[in-house]
Design an enzyme around this catalytic site. Structure first.
Site, mmCIF file in Angstrom:
data_model
loop_
_atom_site.group_PDB
_atom_site.id
_atom_site.type_symbol
_atom_site.label_atom_id
_atom_site.label_comp_id
_atom_site.label_asym_id
_atom_site.label_seq_id
_atom_site.Cartn_x
_atom_site.Cartn_y
_atom_site.Cartn_z
ATOM 1 C CE1 TYR A 176 -2.394 -3.904 -9.412
ATOM 2 C CE2 TYR A 176 -1.128 -1.902 -9.748
ATOM 3 C CZ TYR A 176 -1.486 -3.172 -10.152
ATOM 4 O OH TYR A 176 -0.939 -3.703 -11.276
ATOM 5 C CD GLU A 177 -1.520 -4.685 -3.410
ATOM 6 O OE1 GLU A 177 -2.102 -5.478 -2.670
ATOM 7 O OE2 GLU A 177 -0.874 -5.039 -4.407
ATOM 8 N N GLY A 178 -6.460 -2.715 -2.262
ATOM 9 C CA GLY A 178 -7.577 -2.120 -1.538
ATOM 10 C C GLY A 178 -7.960 -0.784 -2.129
ATOM 11 N NE ARG A 205 -4.208 -1.836 1.911
ATOM 12 C CZ ARG A 205 -5.143 -2.195 2.780
ATOM 13 N NH1 ARG A 205 -5.029 -1.839 4.059
ATOM 14 N NH2 ARG A 205 -6.185 -2.897 2.397
#
Length: 603
Positions: free
Chosen positions: A442-444, A302
């Site tokens: 991406y990534e949440g 993140r």
């Protein structure tokens, strides 16, 4: 097409004057870090990024990675660039020396990563995923697993992936179906056989490294339902023999790669595990703690994805600035004999200033967070480590969410500066917007980052860290008051209003979360933006204070233009960006009624 030029002077300023290189260099394990060493690293990586990675950015976008018979071929030049990347020791920069790394702090690795991302975002995604896998193994892998996998991964000879998502289980990992069955054999000893499918696996298959180490979430037969029954497994593309050599191909394969809006050179794979005898996997840590371990990778990723927002903004700004200086169109509004470069037109100047100011604010906030990461990991005092860890935990969703959303906006502005030519692929401006678009997912997604911010990072601790950040902002406000000068007075006024807006929202969220959780989450994304805007203003204000001091005591006389620009850019930021804080506050406090106003059938 113009190539990327690393903004080394601004990076040096932020590292030394805002992020506190001297403080980081005094931490245990950082004794060899010096300003001269950092300058050398930045200069050398700047050359690598502009001369090796940047020329492959547009050609890689046009060619894309291709898939045939289970194999993925990256675009022309990528294999050779990755070989140079490994030979240069770039992958090993921030990892422990005992596994072949250089042991440098996150603060030094962060601008290096930003350069890779600006120069070639598609290329940079491969080491990004490897970094997350390495950090997970460093913290939770067994000694045997570390010896077997980390040296080659740290060097870059082997790359890593995160295998989380399934077609029915995106954010909701409780729905995960991939299974891991205990097994044993004389050759492999105790292990698991992995069965299932994973999607959206960045660099899940490629031709740049000799082995790919997949970290895979799966369930064992006895696992409880939901997220409490998820375990994490190492599943290498090739089995690693006891002597470290590569053995047989594992039962894991790529069945296809996705056709995407952007990042065409980065292969996004659909991975199949256990189509024959089951893919050989090794559990990381304890069974049923995979979600906990996954967040080690996730937090590293993140932060790195947040840097993509900074990096794309920088690249789009450079492209737009070059065009604005070269494009001749229309006479000067104040009068001119002939048409002038469009940079002389006020609205174009406004757009360029917005790109410059946002990029500098995001960069400063990211680097300051990186420095706190180093302190949280290395400082000898437990309370100091805890304080900085809380700050990092609070800031990572902001760095990720605000920076990536802003990166899209800045790439879009870059197209606008180009006018109609920005919509033409050959100019290169459109690629930045297409590449940037994935970063908020991406990534949440941004919504997930915002929910994390208001729930886990704010309501759960009664707003303690948010209030500590506001106190630091108030400290800068006091410094601005005593500094004097029209620009700094305007910056102080806007920063004060922004801090008050953030404080009001923090108090409201803490007070309301238990009684009306939906109201809080309806305003979570606006609150995340508010925190980003205000904390970006905090860093711009600090930059203006440093710049004024350098100019007033003559220590910055040789670089007066740079410091004057710092003050001017900070003034633009507070007038055009930080001024949004009041509106965002109102949205957070009063916007939930509108969000929840309609019944489902009314949509």
């Amino acid at each position: 097409m113009s190539e990327y030029i690393a903004p080394i002077r601004d990076m040096q300023f932020v590292i030394k004057e805002l992020a506190g290189l001297d403080t980081v260099a005094a931490l245990p394990g950082c004794e060899e870090v010096s300003a001269d060493l950092v300058d050398q690293i930045l200069e050398e990586n700047g050359r690598f990024s502009s001369e090796v990675l940047s020329p492959l950015n547009q050609s890689g976008d046009v060619e894309g990675s291709t898939f045939s018979n289970g194999a993925v071929r990256t675009p022309k030049g990528f294999k050779e660039a990755y070989r140079k990347f490994v030979e240069g020791g770039w992958n090993a920069l921030q990892f422990p020396a005992e596994y072949g790394g250089q042991g440098l702090p996150k603060l030094v690795a962060t601008p290096v990563m930003e350069m890779w991302k600006s120069a070639n975002m598609s290329f940079s995604l491969c080491p990004l995923l490897t970094t997350g896998a390495i950090e997970a193994l460093l913290l939770r892998g067994s000694d045997e697993q570390k010896r077997a996998f980390l040296p080659k991964m740290v060097e870059g000879q082997w790359t890593g992936t995160m295998n989380l998502t399934e077609s029915q289980a995106g954010t909701d990992l409780a729905l995960l179906k991939c299974k891991a069955v205990p097994a044993s054999s004389p050759e492999l000893g105790g292990h698991y056989r992995i069965y299932g499918q994973k999607i959206f696996i960045t660099y899940g298959e490629h031709d740049m490294a000799e082995n790919i180490v997949h970290l895979v979430l799966a369930r064992t037969p006895s696992a409880p339902e939901g997220v409490k029954g998820i375990s994490l497994f190492i599943v290498p593309k090739f089995i690693v023999n006891k002597d470290g050599s590569l053995g047989a191909r594992n039962d894991v394969q790529c069945s296809s790669i996705e056709h995407k809006l952007g990042i065409h050179a980065s292969p996004t794979a659909v991975m199949l595990f256990g189509e024959k005898d089951g893919a050989v996997g090794y559990v990381v840590g304890e069974e049923n703690r995979g979600l906990e371990y996954m967040f080690i990778m996730m937090n590293a990723a993140r932060f790195a994805v947040g840097l993509e927002g900074v990096a794309i903004s920088e690249r789009a700004y450079q492209k737009a600035l070059e065009y604005a200086k070269e494009r001749i169109q229309s006479r000067d509004l104040a009068g001119s004999e002939a048409s002038v470069p469009i940079i002389r037109h006020p609205d174009v100047r406004r757009m360029l200033m917005s790109m410059k100011a946002h990029t500098e604010a995001m960069r400063a906030l990211a680097y300051v967070t990186a420095a706190s990461l180093d302190i949280a990991h290395r400082h000898p005092d437990r309370e100091e480590r805890a304080r900085h860890k809380a700050f990092v935990d609070f800031m990572i969703p902001v760095v990720k969410g605000w920076s990536t959303e802003t990166g899209i906006e800045m790439a879009s502005i870059g197209i606008q500066v180009h006018g109609g030519m920005g919509f033409i692929e050959e100019t290169g401006a459109a690629q930045h917007l297409r590449d940037a678009r994935i970063a908020t997912i991406y990534e949440g997604t941004t919504g997930i980052q915002a929910n994390d911010l208001v729930g886990r990072k704010l309501a759960r601790e009664g707003g303690a860290t948010a209030k500590a950040v506001i106190q630091m902002i108030r400290g800068v406000e006091a410094q601005l008051k005593s500094a004097g000068g029209e620009d700094l007075a305007a910056i102080r006024e806007a920063l004060s209003a922004g801090a008050s807006a953030m404080a009001e929202c923090t108090d409201w969220i803490v007070r309301t979360y238990g009684s009306d959780i939906k109201a809080v989450h309806a305003g979570a994304v606006p609150f995340l933006k508010l925190v980003g805007v205000v904390c970006g203003g905090w860093q711009m204000a600090r930059a203006a204070l440093v710049a004024q001091k350098k100019l007033s005591d003559a220590s910055g006389a040789g670089d007066a233009s740079f410091y004057q620009a710092k003050i001017g850019t900070a003034r633009f930021y507070v007038d055009h960006v930080l001024s949004q804080a009041g509106g965002l506050r109102d949205t957070v406090l009063h916007g939930a009624r509108g969000v929840m106003a309609l019944a489902e059938e009314q949509f």
